[in-house]
Scaffold this active site. Structure first.
Site, PDB file in Angstrom:
ATOM      1  N   ARG A  74      -8.242  45.272  40.107  1.00 19.36           N
ATOM      2  CA  ARG A  74      -8.045  46.198  38.986  1.00 19.36           C
ATOM      3  C   ARG A  74      -9.183  47.219  38.989  1.00 19.36           C
ATOM      4  NH1 ARG A  74      -7.482  42.795  34.150  1.00 19.36           N
ATOM      5  NH2 ARG A  74      -5.364  42.517  34.926  1.00 19.36           N
ATOM      6  N   ARG A 143     -13.599  45.039  28.593  1.00 18.65           N
ATOM      7  CA  ARG A 143     -12.722  45.520  29.666  1.00 18.65           C
ATOM      8  C   ARG A 143     -12.639  47.060  29.634  1.00 18.65           C
ATOM      9  NH1 ARG A 143      -8.999  41.304  31.203  1.00 18.65           N
ATOM     10  NH2 ARG A 143     -10.118  39.335  31.130  1.00 18.65           N
ATOM     11  N   LYS A 207     -12.533  37.592  27.046  1.00 17.18           N
ATOM     12  CA  LYS A 207     -12.413  39.033  27.265  1.00 17.18           C
ATOM     13  C   LYS A 207     -12.461  39.789  25.950  1.00 17.18           C
ATOM     14  CE  LYS A 207      -7.379  38.446  27.529  1.00 17.18           C
ATOM     15  NZ  LYS A 207      -6.216  38.512  28.410  1.00 17.18           N
ATOM     16  N   LYS A 209     -11.562  43.775  24.233  1.00 17.54           N
ATOM     17  CA  LYS A 209     -10.791  44.994  24.495  1.00 17.54           C
ATOM     18  C   LYS A 209     -11.049  46.044  23.420  1.00 17.54           C
ATOM     19  CE  LYS A 209      -7.124  42.483  26.910  1.00 17.54           C
ATOM     20  NZ  LYS A 209      -5.673  42.161  26.991  1.00 17.54           N
ATOM     21  N   CYS A 428       5.069  43.379  31.673  1.00 15.09           N
ATOM     22  CA  CYS A 428       3.932  42.937  32.477  1.00 15.09           C
ATOM     23  C   CYS A 428       4.412  42.666  33.901  1.00 15.09           C
ATOM     24  CB  CYS A 428       3.296  41.699  31.873  1.00 15.09           C
ATOM     25  SG  CYS A 428       4.313  40.202  32.027  1.00 15.09           S
ATOM     26  N   CYS A 434       1.746  36.796  39.268  1.00 11.01           N
ATOM     27  CA  CYS A 434       0.928  36.266  38.180  1.00 11.01           C
ATOM     28  C   CYS A 434       1.054  34.752  38.110  1.00 11.01           C
ATOM     29  CB  CYS A 434       1.327  36.884  36.847  1.00 11.01           C
ATOM     30  SG  CYS A 434       0.349  36.243  35.465  1.00 11.01           S
ATOM     31  N   CYS A 473       5.018  35.473  29.931  1.00 16.63           N
ATOM     32  CA  CYS A 473       4.366  34.338  29.262  1.00 16.63           C
ATOM     33  C   CYS A 473       3.825  34.828  27.920  1.00 16.63           C
ATOM     34  CB  CYS A 473       3.248  33.765  30.140  1.00 16.63           C
ATOM     35  SG  CYS A 473       1.699  34.695  30.086  1.00 16.63           S
ATOM     36  N   CYS A 477       0.448  40.487  27.675  1.00 13.32           N
ATOM     37  CA  CYS A 477      -0.194  41.651  28.292  1.00 13.32           C
ATOM     38  C   CYS A 477       0.537  42.962  28.022  1.00 13.32           C
ATOM     39  CB  CYS A 477      -0.345  41.427  29.793  1.00 13.32           C
ATOM     40  SG  CYS A 477      -1.506  40.111  30.214  1.00 13.32           S
TER      41      CYS A 477
END
Length: 574
Positions: A74, A143, A207, A209, A428, A434, A473, A477
């Site tokens: 990424r 991120r 994480k 954001k 996603c 994934c 899932c 995302c």
């Protein structure tokens, strides 16, 4: 009473020597295409995930072969703005090292898939040579900082973009590990221990954001992020930002202690204070976030556990001054504005629809080649949107005819001539790469959209924007829990169906049907579309209608999100 044991990842970070681990040694081990488990966790901080092709996993297992390991990389793009040179380099690397496609993410970043371990170091090194990087694109740190790419408020956008870039630079980890491992940086021997001035030795619990939005567009979905800044514009001038905290999408099936949450707007800061506020909010999470249970370690749970008022008081304490009162603002939608627009400076901006954010060539649609040719002559920039789309921005009057000719030549000109539902869709990556995916998303959503478009056409709704999102899932995302229609994978070919999110991303949706087969999607939604077309109020959005008509109830924050209420009065298919 003894203290709770930290989660396993905390010990990995403690023992990693500031994110070094044994990554360098693992890269040199040619006996396997994978990395050891602890290093897989540390690699995320460097911007890469180990994956394998799940489509061929069973076949390889049958023949006693190692999984087809590869890596996703990424690339951080603060604010989503890249130069034509960076686009060309990204395109080159996609061919040379990845699977021949460029993925535009829901966080305004580039992703490569299919990079084998022996090419990992070279790819990251060449990304850095293009004045981009991958550090902190993943991992328990801040991120990629998102920013509204709004081209028709160019002066305000320039200021918001600079704030996003300043925040990103300030919150970038300071460890030398990244340069040592990937860029052959000199290993500095010192008797003094290395210091991470903001993150400390164990970085953040999970994480983090950050986004910046410029009303009336909420295209970066501020309510779904840990920290957001909402630009307040008065008399054409940016006077500051409202501060929102505690949003997040992820949950776990069957675990009611995990849930999506929308952010609370708690105060106002000046443009000069924005980087300081971002740092201090991160410090609050660093110091008070849960490090014992990773499923409870996101900032949204810290806000829920202590309350927004406590967070504001603690933030003011860390700042040494108080945030101002929240100022008025209004969001109208969270979609992109497609087609050409012109700004006050005479430059033009073209927003293209990129299905699933996947930039690739097909026999009938050589989009990636066309964008490559445009990048060769473009003297403006490229802007990635949070909806996985692309803006060819700051096109000068002199270059526009040339670019329009290329758009025509490669069939890109009419990319946005789609149904409003398709233009409002997100998915996603999910399968096959994934590791967390339980069901399809990017590969399956186009089929769902085609089926639903038939019902929309029948009911005269082709041009009515309804936000629709699908994830493989419940990690969320593609932010499905704030869309008007959301699909969340439960297992192969099965999804939870959510309805009633806010059109501007300001309200959580509600579980409408659990664990439905994909064949049930159209029969469930078609009668609701018909009802909406016949009985909606003037200007009423689909999500609002679903609540008013009784399909779902307006949800509240917290675990009650998962307590499904299933009114049947208006449904024709159970």
């Amino acid at each position: 009473m003894s203290e709770k044991k930290l989660s396993a990842n905390e010990y990995i970070k403690i023992d990693s020597n500031y994110l070094r681990g044994t990554i360098a040694e693992g890269l040199a081990d040619l006996s396997t295409g994978s990395m050891v488990e602890d290093d897989q966790q540390l690699l995320k901080f460097h911007g890469t995930y180990q994956q394998d092709d799940r489509d061929i996993r069973a076949g390889r297992r049958k023949h006693k072969l190692e999984k087809a390991f590869s890596f996703m990389i990424r690339i951080r793009v603060p604010g989503g703005v890249a130069t034509p040179h960076q686009w060309l380099e990204t395109d080159r690397l996609a061919t040379q090292f990845a699977n021949g496609t460029i993925k535009l993410t829901t966080r305004q970043a580039f992703q490569f898939h299919g990079i084998i371990k022996t090419n990992l170091k070279r790819t990251i090194a060449e990304i850095n040579q293009a004045a981009m990087d991958t550090i902190a694109a993943c991992g328990d740190v801040n991120r990629n900082v998102m920013c509204n790419p709004n081209p028709y408020l160019s002066e305000i956008h320039a200021q918001a973009l600079k704030a996003a870039q300043d925040i990103s630079a300030h919150l970038t980890p300071q460890t030398r590990a990244y340069h040592e491992i990937w860029l052959d940086g000199e290993k500095i021997e010192s008797s003094e221990e290395e210091v991470e001035p903001i993150y400390g030795k164990t970085y953040l619990p999970r994480k983090f954001k950050i986004t910046i939005a410029v009303p009336p567009s909420n295209d970066v979905d501020i309510y779904a992020n840990c920290l957001s800044f909402i630009a307040i514009v008065e008399d054409g001038k940016l006077v500051g930002y409202n501060v929102a905290v505690g949003g997040g999408m992820g949950s776990t099936h069957g675990n009611e202690a995990t849930y999506p949450r929308i952010a609370d707007v708690i105060g106002f800061c000046t443009p000069e204070q924005v980087v300081d506020v971002a740092e201090k909010v991160v410090l609050v999470q660093r110091d008070f976030g849960d490090r014992t249970d990773r499923k409870h370690s996101r900032f949204k749970y810290t806000v829920d556990d202590h309350g927004p008022d406590w967070i504001l008081a603690k933030l003011n304490e860390y700042l040494g001054y108080e945030l101002g009162p929240v100022r008025d603002f209004k969001f109208e939608d969270n979609g992109d504005r497609y087609g050409w627009v012109e700004d006050a400076n005479g430059n033009s901006h073209l927003t293209l629809f990129i299905a699933g954010g996947r930039v690739l060539d097909t026999p009938t649609y050589p989009m990636r080649t066309g964008l490559r040719e445009i990048a060769k002559i473009h003297d403006g920039d490229f802007r990635l949107t949070a909806n996985q789309n692309l803006i060819i921005a700051n096109v000068s009057p002199e270059k526009r005819p040339e670019i329009e000719k290329l758009l025509e030549q490669y069939g890109i000109k009419d990319s946005h001539l789609q149904s409003a539902l398709r233009l409002s869709s997100l998915a996603c990556v999910a399968l096959p790469t994934c590791a967390l995916a339980l069901a399809e998303a990017e590969r399956f959503l186009p089929t769902v959209l085609t089926d639903l478009e038939e019902s929309l056409e029948e009911n005269g709704l082709r041009h009515d924007a309804i936000t629709i999102r699908m994830t493989g899932c419940p990690n969320g995302c593609a932010r499905p829990f704030i869309s008007e229609i959301g699909f969340v994978g439960r297992g192969p070919d099965h999804y939870n169906l959510y309805l009633g999110g806010g059109h501007a991303g300001q309200r959580l949706s509600k579980l409408y049907r659990e664990n439905i087969a994909s064949s049930q999607i159209k029969p469930l939604l078609a009668p609701i579309f018909s009802h909406y077309a016949k009985e909606r109020n003037d200007g009423e959005r689909f999500g609002d209608f679903c609540i008013r008509a009784g399909y779902v109830v307006a949800t509240v924050q917290g675990p009650d999100f998962l307590k499904n209420i299933k009114p049947e009065a208006f449904t024709s298919n159970n």
